[in-house]
Design a protein around this motif. Structure first.
Motif, PDB file in Angstrom:
ATOM      1  N   ALA A 129       0.897  -1.313   0.102  1.00  0.00           N
ATOM      2  CA  ALA A 129       0.019  -0.081   0.102  1.00  0.00           C
ATOM      3  C   ALA A 129       0.714   1.290   0.040  1.00  0.00           C
ATOM      4  N   ILE A 130       1.890   1.430   0.689  1.00  0.00           N
ATOM      5  CA  ILE A 130       2.877   2.502   0.768  1.00  0.00           C
ATOM      6  C   ILE A 130       3.740   2.711  -0.333  1.00  0.00           C
ATOM      7  N   GLY A 131       3.490   1.632  -1.217  1.00  0.00           N
ATOM      8  CA  GLY A 131       3.938   1.841  -2.581  1.00  0.00           C
ATOM      9  C   GLY A 131       3.172   2.549  -3.531  1.00  0.00           C
ATOM     10  N   THR A 132       2.064   3.147  -3.132  1.00  0.00           N
ATOM     11  CA  THR A 132       1.246   3.766  -4.140  1.00  0.00           C
ATOM     12  C   THR A 132       1.307   5.127  -3.517  1.00  0.00           C
ATOM     13  N   ASP A 133       0.740   6.285  -4.513  1.00  0.00           N
ATOM     14  CA  ASP A 133       0.665   7.506  -4.037  1.00  0.00           C
ATOM     15  C   ASP A 133      -0.186   8.095  -2.918  1.00  0.00           C
ATOM     16  N   HIS A 134      -1.133   7.127  -2.410  1.00  0.00           N
ATOM     17  CA  HIS A 134      -2.371   7.619  -1.704  1.00  0.00           C
ATOM     18  C   HIS A 134      -3.195   6.478  -1.234  1.00  0.00           C
ATOM     19  N   ILE A 135      -3.375   6.492   0.134  1.00  0.00           N
ATOM     20  CA  ILE A 135      -3.832   5.361   0.830  1.00  0.00           C
ATOM     21  C   ILE A 135      -5.152   5.664   1.409  1.00  0.00           C
ATOM     22  N   VAL A 136      -6.247   4.816   0.798  1.00  0.00           N
ATOM     23  CA  VAL A 136      -7.651   4.985   1.680  1.00  0.00           C
ATOM     24  C   VAL A 136      -7.926   3.681   2.053  1.00  0.00           C
ATOM     25  N   ALA A 137      -8.698   3.655   3.273  1.00  0.00           N
ATOM     26  CA  ALA A 137      -9.225   2.394   3.898  1.00  0.00           C
ATOM     27  C   ALA A 137     -10.392   2.657   4.359  1.00  0.00           C
ATOM     28  N   ARG A 138     -11.366   1.623   4.619  1.00  0.00           N
ATOM     29  CA  ARG A 138     -12.433   1.673   5.253  1.00  0.00           C
ATOM     30  C   ARG A 138     -12.387   1.842   6.778  1.00  0.00           C
ATOM     31  N   ARG A 139     -13.301   2.588   7.443  1.00  0.00           N
ATOM     32  CA  ARG A 139     -13.138   3.040   8.949  1.00  0.00           C
ATOM     33  C   ARG A 139     -12.969   1.674   9.640  1.00  0.00           C
ATOM     34  N   SER A 140     -13.789   0.496   9.469  1.00  0.00           N
ATOM     35  CA  SER A 140     -13.580  -0.710  10.033  1.00  0.00           C
ATOM     36  C   SER A 140     -12.425  -1.651   9.566  1.00  0.00           C
ATOM     37  N   ALA A 141     -11.644  -1.307   8.396  1.00  0.00           N
ATOM     38  CA  ALA A 141     -10.277  -2.139   7.898  1.00  0.00           C
ATOM     39  C   ALA A 141      -9.372  -2.280   9.049  1.00  0.00           C
ATOM     40  N   LEU A 142      -8.754  -3.444   8.705  1.00  0.00           N
ATOM     41  CA  LEU A 142      -7.675  -3.701   9.654  1.00  0.00           C
ATOM     42  C   LEU A 142      -6.208  -3.237   8.775  1.00  0.00           C
ATOM     43  N   VAL A 143      -5.318  -2.393   9.351  1.00  0.00           N
ATOM     44  CA  VAL A 143      -4.308  -1.804   8.869  1.00  0.00           C
ATOM     45  C   VAL A 143      -2.979  -1.955   9.675  1.00  0.00           C
ATOM     46  N   GLY A 144      -2.154  -2.144   9.135  1.00  0.00           N
ATOM     47  CA  GLY A 144      -0.608  -2.338  10.140  1.00  0.00           C
ATOM     48  C   GLY A 144       0.005  -3.432   9.976  1.00  0.00           C
ATOM     49  N   SER A 145       0.331  -3.799  11.365  1.00  0.00           N
ATOM     50  CA  SER A 145       1.144  -4.929  11.582  1.00  0.00           C
ATOM     51  C   SER A 145       2.289  -4.973  10.984  1.00  0.00           C
ATOM     52  N   ILE A 146       3.171  -3.888  11.150  1.00  0.00           N
ATOM     53  CA  ILE A 146       4.244  -3.715  10.585  1.00  0.00           C
ATOM     54  C   ILE A 146       5.513  -4.560  11.222  1.00  0.00           C
ATOM     55  N   GLY A 147       5.990  -5.459  10.781  1.00  0.00           N
ATOM     56  CA  GLY A 147       6.894  -6.608  11.360  1.00  0.00           C
ATOM     57  C   GLY A 147       7.419  -7.443  10.616  1.00  0.00           C
ATOM     58  N   VAL A 148       8.107  -8.549  11.025  1.00  0.00           N
ATOM     59  CA  VAL A 148       8.826  -9.618  10.312  1.00  0.00           C
ATOM     60  C   VAL A 148       8.837 -10.479  11.118  1.00  0.00           C
ATOM     61  N   LEU A 149       8.665 -11.947  10.762  1.00  0.00           N
ATOM     62  CA  LEU A 149       8.254 -13.135  11.446  1.00  0.00           C
ATOM     63  C   LEU A 149       8.836 -14.357  10.959  1.00  0.00           C
ATOM     64  N   VAL A 150       9.609 -15.121  11.904  1.00  0.00           N
ATOM     65  CA  VAL A 150      10.124 -16.253  11.431  1.00  0.00           C
ATOM     66  C   VAL A 150       9.609 -17.329  12.648  1.00  0.00           C
ATOM     67  N   GLN A 151       8.693 -18.350  12.003  1.00  0.00           N
ATOM     68  CA  GLN A 151       8.111 -19.396  12.977  1.00  0.00           C
ATOM     69  C   GLN A 151       8.730 -20.880  12.576  1.00  0.00           C
ATOM     70  N   PHE A 152       9.046 -21.520  13.533  1.00  0.00           N
ATOM     71  CA  PHE A 152       9.339 -23.011  13.285  1.00  0.00           C
ATOM     72  C   PHE A 152       8.865 -23.866  14.640  1.00  0.00           C
ATOM     73  N   PRO A 153       8.713 -25.089  14.278  1.00  0.00           N
ATOM     74  CA  PRO A 153       8.167 -25.959  15.443  1.00  0.00           C
ATOM     75  C   PRO A 153       9.393 -26.399  15.989  1.00  0.00           C
ATOM     76  N   ASN A 154       9.122 -27.033  17.381  1.00  0.00           N
ATOM     77  CA  ASN A 154       9.870 -27.773  18.040  1.00  0.00           C
ATOM     78  C   ASN A 154       9.658 -29.254  18.300  1.00  0.00           C
ATOM     79  N   VAL A 155       9.874 -30.152  17.877  1.00  0.00           N
ATOM     80  CA  VAL A 155       9.018 -31.654  18.029  1.00  0.00           C
ATOM     81  C   VAL A 155      10.366 -32.402  18.908  1.00  0.00           C
ATOM     82  N   GLY A 156      11.210 -31.848  19.297  1.00  0.00           N
ATOM     83  CA  GLY A 156      11.922 -32.635  20.248  1.00  0.00           C
ATOM     84  C   GLY A 156      11.708 -33.528  21.283  1.00  0.00           C
ATOM     85  N   LYS A 157      10.523 -32.951  22.033  1.00  0.00           N
ATOM     86  CA  LYS A 157       9.991 -33.833  22.988  1.00  0.00           C
ATOM     87  C   LYS A 157       9.095 -35.009  22.790  1.00  0.00           C
ATOM     88  N   LEU A 158       8.441 -34.710  21.426  1.00  0.00           N
ATOM     89  CA  LEU A 158       7.533 -35.803  20.802  1.00  0.00           C
ATOM     90  C   LEU A 158       8.425 -36.759  20.179  1.00  0.00           C
TER      91      LEU A 158
END
Length: 320
Positions: A129-158
């Motif tokens: 969205a921030i790659g465009t010139d202008h951003i419009v959103a509905r009032r009830s839209a969900l916006v943001g969640s700025i971050g990076v994630l890495v997830q991995f399981p640990n099945v050692g105990k299993l």
């Protein structure tokens, strides 16, 4: 020549003629199917040659963007006077979001662009969205969640419970670490954290530059949380509350786009359309008495492999 031999020869000739007519019937039906699809595509092409506002949709998980980047290039060279990017996505791979951001910045250099967040524009989708010139959103839209994630399981105990032990020989302790089969070492966790933080810092830098934040304001919006459209407007994550008509109004007022231009959907090549075409040809082949050809045409393409890498995606079920 005996009567039985004559009958056998005649039967073989009849089979050859019948096979020839079957192939001819299949080819004729295939040509007709292609013609029907071409008529629909031709009408769409004529609409795109006239002045219009192009609409591109970004929905679902954001992965490989090769098709969308080609689409952006086509729009840039078209008669479109502006572009609406309609977004409804939780995000996806960070590299996919980066590709969309770069592609939309390039497109914005040739056509005015506006993002319309319909329901969800989070993480890599907000990056787009921030790659465009202008951003419009509905009032009830969900916006943001700025971050990076890495997830991995640990099945050692299993594995310990069922009596399975993974053994490995590797070139160095950090190769293929973490692996999910044993506790993550502090060194492996630190190495992975450095990768996440490097990409996170880059993501925040994009937001800071595009939205004009100082460090204090950036800290408020970049802790990974999501915001409603109203909250996002107050925090300057977006520029206006509204729907597509609000985006068009901005294009007309601020970018001089002519009023009442038609909005034309631009879509990347659809796998479903290709599958429909293949299945239709397979059905024609079966009807023409060519079952082997039909089975070959009906064989589906294997789906892409599992996700691997950094992701920028909103996952409400994983929040604590």
């Amino acid at each position: 020549m005996s009567l039985e031999t004559d009958l056998l020869v005649d039967r073989r000739r009849l089979r050859r003629k019948l096979s020839l007519w079957r192939v001819a019937a299949f080819l004729a039906a295939a040509v007709a199917l292609v013609a029907v699809l071409a008529v629909g595509g031709g009408k769409d092409l004529l609409n795109k040659r006239a002045d219009h506002i192009a609409r591109v949709k970004i929905a679902g998980f954001i992965g490989d963007q090769t098709a969308n980047l080609k689409l952006f290039d086509d729009i840039a060279d078209s008669s479109a006077k502006a572009v609406i990017v309609k977004i409804n996505s939780p995000g996806g791979s960070t590299s996919g979001g980066e590709a969309l951001f770069d592609g939309l910045r390039k497109l914005s250099g040739k056509k005015p662009t506006v993002a319309v967040i319909d329901g969800l524009g989070a993480s890599a989708a907000y990056m787009a969205a921030i790659g465009t010139d202008h951003i419009v959103a509905r009032r009830s839209a969900l916006v943001g969640s700025i971050g990076v994630l890495v997830q991995f399981p640990n099945v050692g105990k299993l594995l310990d419970t069922i009596g399975v032990k993974m053994e490995e020989i590797k070139s160095s302790p950090l190769k293929a670490a973490p692996n999910g089969f044993e506790p993550t070492s502090p060194e492996a966790a630190a190495a992975l954290a450095s990768v996440v933080n490097d990409t996170y810092g880059w993501f925040k830098g994009l937001v800071k530059e595009r939205r004009g934040y100082d460090d204090a304001a950036l800290g408020v919006v970049s802790d990974g949380r999501i915001f409603t459209g109203k909250q996002a407007l107050d925090l300057k994550l977006i520029d206006a509350i509204g729907d597509e008509s609000a985006g068009i109004a901005w294009l007309e007022k601020d970018k001089g786009i002519a009023k009442d231009l038609p909005v034309q959907d631009w879509e990347k090549p659809s796998d479903s359309r290709s599958l429909f075409f293949a299945q239709a040809l397979a059905a024609l082949a079966d009807k023409a008495g060519l079952p082997i050809l039909g089975s070959l045409l009906a064989s589906p393409t294997a789906p892409p492999g599992a996700l691997d890498g950094l992701v920028s995606v909103w996952q409400p079920q994983a929040q604590k």
